[in-house]
Design an enzyme around this catalytic site. Structure first.
Site, mmCIF file in Angstrom:
data_model
loop_
_atom_site.group_PDB
_atom_site.id
_atom_site.type_symbol
_atom_site.label_atom_id
_atom_site.label_comp_id
_atom_site.label_asym_id
_atom_site.label_seq_id
_atom_site.Cartn_x
_atom_site.Cartn_y
_atom_site.Cartn_z
ATOM 1 N NE ARG A 155 11.110 -11.455 -56.516
ATOM 2 C CZ ARG A 155 11.339 -11.223 -55.222
ATOM 3 N NH1 ARG A 155 11.652 -12.196 -54.400
ATOM 4 N NH2 ARG A 155 11.256 -9.986 -54.752
ATOM 5 C CB ILE A 156 11.331 -19.940 -58.031
ATOM 6 C CG1 ILE A 156 12.583 -19.071 -57.972
ATOM 7 C CG2 ILE A 156 11.600 -21.241 -58.772
ATOM 8 C CD1 ILE A 156 13.692 -19.608 -57.067
ATOM 9 C CG ASP A 175 3.694 -19.870 -50.164
ATOM 10 O OD1 ASP A 175 3.827 -19.508 -48.985
ATOM 11 O OD2 ASP A 175 4.540 -19.640 -51.045
ATOM 12 N N PRO A 207 11.879 -22.151 -48.709
ATOM 13 C CG PRO A 207 11.500 -20.452 -47.144
ATOM 14 C CD PRO A 207 10.801 -21.314 -48.162
ATOM 15 C CG ASN A 212 9.994 -25.044 -44.831
ATOM 16 O OD1 ASN A 212 8.923 -25.232 -44.261
ATOM 17 N ND2 ASN A 212 10.200 -24.027 -45.640
ATOM 18 N NE ARG A 235 19.400 -22.824 -49.985
ATOM 19 C CZ ARG A 235 19.684 -22.256 -51.154
ATOM 20 N NH1 ARG A 235 19.531 -22.933 -52.279
ATOM 21 N NH2 ARG A 235 20.137 -21.028 -51.223
ATOM 22 C CG ASP A 259 19.885 -28.104 -59.244
ATOM 23 O OD1 ASP A 259 20.804 -28.590 -59.929
ATOM 24 O OD2 ASP A 259 19.838 -26.895 -58.922
ATOM 25 C CD GLU A 264 23.791 -28.322 -52.379
ATOM 26 O OE1 GLU A 264 22.703 -28.871 -52.656
ATOM 27 O OE2 GLU A 264 24.105 -27.194 -52.780
ATOM 28 C CG HIS A 297 22.915 -25.775 -55.843
ATOM 29 N ND1 HIS A 297 22.787 -25.832 -54.478
ATOM 30 C CD2 HIS A 297 22.207 -24.675 -56.206
ATOM 31 C CE1 HIS A 297 22.055 -24.820 -54.041
ATOM 32 N NE2 HIS A 297 21.679 -24.102 -55.087
HETATM 33 C C1 COI Z 1 20.732 -19.344 -54.308
HETATM 34 O O1 COI Z 1 20.701 -18.329 -54.981
HETATM 35 O O2 COI Z 1 20.320 -19.331 -53.138
HETATM 36 C C2 COI Z 1 21.288 -20.562 -54.879
HETATM 37 O O3 COI Z 1 20.864 -21.626 -54.519
HETATM 38 C C3 COI Z 1 22.411 -20.430 -55.857
HETATM 39 C C4 COI Z 1 23.750 -20.904 -55.383
HETATM 40 C C5 COI Z 1 24.854 -20.237 -56.129
HETATM 41 C C6 COI Z 1 23.994 -20.774 -53.934
#
Ligand code: COI
Length: 332
Positions: A155-156, A175, A207, A212, A235, A259, A264, A297
């Site tokens: 989707r993103i 993909d 993901p 990955n 990620r 991000d 993190e 993030h």
């Molecule tokens: C996710 O939705 O997987 C994010 O990376 C957002 C975060 C609040 C964990």
């Protein structure tokens, strides 16, 4: 019916209150602390748990939930990489997520960072602080003359493809699970290597599965074009940070926007008193560079997304408790 919602922040509270008003039959306990081994006891006596990803949901925590006979864990986020899948299964815990709280929120941060890198805005902001308002030497580049490589077209990634096209960029994508609509448009390359070799800017939307891990590493970075850029709003584990730092040092990469970052947890969304108080030297190294953009993030952090995360996760937990079913159950 009783649901305990963990880690509720102030910005989520109005949406949770709104949900409670619409669902007066549900007793909701708000816990501002995150779900972890020190707070899990509070779930005893509840029918379902709502939480969000920031800490690992370990065997210890899931065994505890199992011992309280809690069968339903609804995450307010997308990623489930912090859930010990075996422990969830062993305890018969069904997990839901919110797979599409706002793909636009993430894609819009990615395009923001792409444009900031191409137009050197961090450098201009740094210069301005010392009163330097000159143009040179930070001449920018235009996205419409670039090839953007989108790694992952869920989707993103799909939204980002559309946005980049709107800017007039050439967009290619990789993909292993192709989107039929994008396939018809002929944007896919056959291998990740093709993407690394052909793109000027790579944006990761994959993901955090085992295969990955560190997919961006010394080898893949060496395949990228000289002077290219990498964006990670997916990620942290996708990028080998040491290899990234080397590629920035050598000039192989002209810049990066992160991000997410592999170390993190316990750092992002924490208020350190000063830069010096941050103990992670690799992160400080990256933060200090004028061609690296670090955001903690925040890609998900918009009003639309946060509202959807709260509302849809609460709905899912209620559905599970009522019926054992939800359209948001995750296959772990
Ligand atoms: C996710 O939705 O997987 C994010 O990376 C957002 C975060 C609040 C964990």
């Amino acid at each position: 019916m009783k649901i305990i919602a963990y880690g509720i922040r102030n910005d989520e509270m109005p949406y949770l209150k709104e949900w409670e008003q619409k669902n007066p039959e549900v007793e909701v306990k708000v816990e501002t602390k995150l779900l972890d081994s020190s707070t899990v006891e509070e779930a005893n006596g509840f029918d379902g748990v709502v939480a969000y990803q920031q800490k690992p949901y370990t065997k210890e925590i899931l065994d505890k939930l199992g011992s309280f006979n809690i069968k339903y864990l609804s995450l307010r986020n997308v990623g489930v990489d912090n859930v010990d899948a075996d422990a969830a299964k062993a305890n018969g815990i069904t997990v839901t997520n919110v797979p599409a709280y706002s793909p636009n929120a993430i894609a819009e941060l990615a395009i923001t960072e792409i444009m900031r890198l191409l137009r050197n805005t961090k450098r201009f902001e740094d210069k301005q602080r010392s009163g330097d308002l000159r143009w040179a030497p930070e001449i920018g580049q235009e996205l419409n003359s670039k090839t953007v490589g989108v790694f992952g077209t869920g989707r993103i990634g799909h939204v980002l493809v559309d946005i980049c096209r709107g800017f007039g960029a050439k967009v290619i994508a990789y993909d292993p699970f192709r989107n039929p609509e994008l396939e018809k448009q002929g944007i896919y390359v056959d291998t990740p290597d093709d993407l690394y070799k052909q793109a000027d800017i790579i944006s990761l939307h994959a993901p955090a599965v085992k295969e990955n891990e560190h997919m961006v590493n010394e080898k893949t970075l060496s395949e990228m074009k000289d002077g290219s850029y990498i964006i990670n709003a997916a990620r942290g584990s996708l990028i080998d940070t040491d290899a990234l730092i080397k590629a920035l040092d050598s000039g192989k990469l002209a810049g990066a926007a992160l991000d997410t970052y592999e170390s993190e947890v316990g750092v992002f969304n924490v208020n350190f008193d000063s830069f010096d108080d941050i103990s992670d030297d690799r992160l400080k190294n990256l933060m200090s560079r004028d061609n690296v953009l670090i955001t903690p993030h925040i890609a998900f952090y918009t009003e639309t997304a946060v509202r959807n995360m709260v509302t849809l996760s609460m709905d899912a937990n209620k559905d599970l408790i009522n019926t054992g079913k939800s359209d948001k159950i995750v296959k772990l």
